[in-house]
Design a protein around this motif. Structure first.
Motif, PDB file in Angstrom:
ATOM      1  N   PRO A   5      -6.207   6.005  -1.181  1.00 42.12           N
ATOM      2  CA  PRO A   5      -7.452   5.254  -1.020  1.00 42.12           C
ATOM      3  C   PRO A   5      -7.412   3.932  -1.780  1.00 42.12           C
ATOM      4  N   TYR A   6      -8.038   2.922  -1.194  1.00 40.26           N
ATOM      5  CA  TYR A   6      -8.144   1.594  -1.805  1.00 40.26           C
ATOM      6  C   TYR A   6      -9.577   1.101  -1.647  1.00 40.26           C
ATOM      7  N   THR A   7      -9.970   0.209  -2.517  1.00 37.92           N
ATOM      8  CA  THR A   7     -11.298  -0.390  -2.446  1.00 37.92           C
ATOM      9  C   THR A   7     -11.144  -1.877  -2.192  1.00 37.92           C
ATOM     10  N   VAL A   8     -11.877  -2.390  -1.189  1.00 34.36           N
ATOM     11  CA  VAL A   8     -11.949  -3.827  -0.965  1.00 34.36           C
ATOM     12  C   VAL A   8     -13.314  -4.263  -1.489  1.00 34.36           C
ATOM     13  N   SER A   9     -13.318  -5.360  -2.228  1.00 33.10           N
ATOM     14  CA  SER A   9     -14.544  -5.867  -2.831  1.00 33.10           C
ATOM     15  C   SER A   9     -14.636  -7.366  -2.572  1.00 33.10           C
ATOM     16  N   PHE A  10     -15.862  -7.843  -2.342  1.00 37.16           N
ATOM     17  CA  PHE A  10     -16.060  -9.273  -2.095  1.00 37.16           C
ATOM     18  C   PHE A  10     -17.520  -9.604  -2.330  1.00 37.16           C
ATOM     19  N   PHE A  20       0.841  -1.190   0.000  1.00 38.73           N
ATOM     20  CA  PHE A  20       0.000   0.000   0.000  1.00 38.73           C
ATOM     21  C   PHE A  20       0.882   1.248   0.000  1.00 38.73           C
ATOM     22  N   VAL A  21       0.319   2.341  -0.489  1.00 40.94           N
ATOM     23  CA  VAL A  21       0.951   3.654  -0.374  1.00 40.94           C
ATOM     24  C   VAL A  21       0.199   4.388   0.730  1.00 40.94           C
ATOM     25  N   PRO A  22       0.862   4.688   1.868  1.00 41.82           N
ATOM     26  CA  PRO A  22       0.165   5.357   2.981  1.00 41.82           C
ATOM     27  C   PRO A  22      -0.519   6.644   2.514  1.00 41.82           C
ATOM     28  N   TYR A  53     -11.003  -9.035  -3.301  1.00 40.64           N
ATOM     29  CA  TYR A  53      -9.838  -8.359  -3.857  1.00 40.64           C
ATOM     30  C   TYR A  53      -9.753  -6.932  -3.340  1.00 40.64           C
ATOM     31  N   VAL A  54      -8.522  -6.404  -3.358  1.00 39.62           N
ATOM     32  CA  VAL A  54      -8.246  -5.037  -2.933  1.00 39.62           C
ATOM     33  C   VAL A  54      -7.510  -4.369  -4.077  1.00 39.62           C
ATOM     34  N   GLU A  55      -7.972  -3.177  -4.443  1.00 39.00           N
ATOM     35  CA  GLU A  55      -7.293  -2.453  -5.513  1.00 39.00           C
ATOM     36  C   GLU A  55      -7.269  -0.969  -5.202  1.00 39.00           C
ATOM     37  N   GLU A  56      -6.333  -0.282  -5.818  1.00 33.59           N
ATOM     38  CA  GLU A  56      -6.231   1.152  -5.610  1.00 33.59           C
ATOM     39  C   GLU A  56      -7.476   1.829  -6.156  1.00 33.59           C
ATOM     40  N   PHE A  57      -8.024   2.740  -5.389  1.00 32.41           N
ATOM     41  CA  PHE A  57      -9.223   3.472  -5.789  1.00 32.41           C
ATOM     42  C   PHE A  57      -8.821   4.534  -6.803  1.00 32.41           C
TER      43      PHE A  57
END
Length: 100
Positions: free
Chosen positions: A9-14, A4-6, A84-88
């Motif tokens: 924002p990131y999005t977690v999806s499931f 991650f880059v402190p 999954y987690v991806e950069e927003f």
């Protein structure tokens, strides 16, 4: 989860669902100990997603079935898949028309 880059924002999806014909479950989604989402589930798999801001270069993503804590003698099984987690990102975040 790493890389991650402190401050970004990131999005977690499931996708998640409650076990059909059994007692309902409620899922708490935590990122590094902070409660990020409370999800009451249905018996149909649905996609859930939310955005969080990374506080460091790595994070612990935890899914907890809290319905089971109150009803320990009942079957409150939750099913979680396709995580999954991806950069927003925002598509074309500029205000210029046309693009300069």
């Amino acid at each position: 989860v790493t890389n991650f880059v402190p401050g970004s924002p990131y999005t977690v999806s499931f996708v998640a669902a409650n076990r059909p014909w059994f007692h309902p479950c409620t899922l708490h989604v935590n990122v590094s100990g902070s409660l990020s989402q409370i999800v009451p589930l249905t018996t149909v798999f649905e996609r859930y997603e939310y955005t969080f801001v990374a506080s460091g270069t790595s994070a612990v993503l935890r899914f907890t079935n809290v319905a089971n804590e109150a009803n320990s003698n009942l079957d409150t099984t939750c099913f979680v898949d396709d995580i999954y987690v991806e950069e927003f990102t925002v598509a074309n975040g500029g205000f210029e028309t046309p693009s300069l």
